[in-house]
Design a protein around this motif. Structure first.
Motif, mmCIF file in Angstrom:
data_model
loop_
_atom_site.group_PDB
_atom_site.id
_atom_site.type_symbol
_atom_site.label_atom_id
_atom_site.label_comp_id
_atom_site.label_asym_id
_atom_site.label_seq_id
_atom_site.Cartn_x
_atom_site.Cartn_y
_atom_site.Cartn_z
ATOM 1 N N THR A 104 -12.532 -83.609 85.217
ATOM 2 C CA THR A 104 -12.235 -84.336 86.452
ATOM 3 C C THR A 104 -13.412 -84.268 87.407
ATOM 4 N N ILE A 105 -13.971 -85.437 87.713
ATOM 5 C CA ILE A 105 -15.052 -85.495 88.699
ATOM 6 C C ILE A 105 -14.525 -84.951 90.014
ATOM 7 N N THR A 140 -14.077 -90.484 92.496
ATOM 8 C CA THR A 140 -13.069 -89.653 91.841
ATOM 9 C C THR A 140 -11.926 -90.490 91.278
ATOM 10 N N ASN A 181 -13.254 -91.543 88.134
ATOM 11 C CA ASN A 181 -13.782 -90.398 87.387
ATOM 12 C C ASN A 181 -15.210 -90.659 86.889
ATOM 13 N N GLN A 211 -20.265 -90.361 93.696
ATOM 14 C CA GLN A 211 -19.187 -90.141 92.752
ATOM 15 C C GLN A 211 -17.943 -90.878 93.209
ATOM 16 N N THR A 252 -19.422 -91.512 82.863
ATOM 17 C CA THR A 252 -17.966 -91.467 82.783
ATOM 18 C C THR A 252 -17.533 -90.178 82.099
#
Length: 124
Positions: free
Chosen positions: A28-29, A74, A77, A72, A23
């Motif tokens: 920002t992923i 988003t 995140n 992932q 996390t």
């Protein structure tokens, strides 16, 4: 301040599965590619999996191919690593990390943020 926090580690028997999560806060992923690495006691850090900025391209270390899946989310995140068919040799501390590039990368010099790690122990 960027912080990557891994979770989901633990102890499991050989053949079992674990799902690691990373996390991000202050980051920002999807900004850049990310990866998972691992390090066992007395051994060098080893690349496990990496994913491109847009999540469309992945690459895996030889030990992870066919058993691990990086992904992932988003919206949450979060970076994840699904690990199946675990073996005792998978025992290590697993780290997530973020790069400064857009493509999947195992080059340590591409990585600028690292988490603290989560322990995975696989017993036979």
């Amino acid at each position: 301040q960027v912080r990557l926090m891994e979770s989901g580690g633990g102890s499991v028997q050989a053949g079992g599965s674990l799902r690691l999560s990373c996390t991000a806060s202050g980051y920002t992923i999807g900004t850049a590619s990310m990866g998972w690495f691992r390090q066992a006691p007395g051994k060098q850090r080893e690349p496990v999996a990496t994913i491109s900025r847009d999540g469309r391209n992945t690459d895996y270390g030889d030990s992870a191919k066919g058993r691990f899946t990086i992904s992932q989310d988003t919206a949450k995140n979060t970076l994840s690593l699904q690990m199946n068919s675990l073996k005792p040799e998978d025992t290590a501390t697993y780290y997530c990390a973020a790069t400064m590039v857009w493509w999947p990368s195992f080059r340590p010099s591409d990585y600028n943020y690292w988490g603290q790690g989560t322990q995975v122990t696989v017993s036979s």
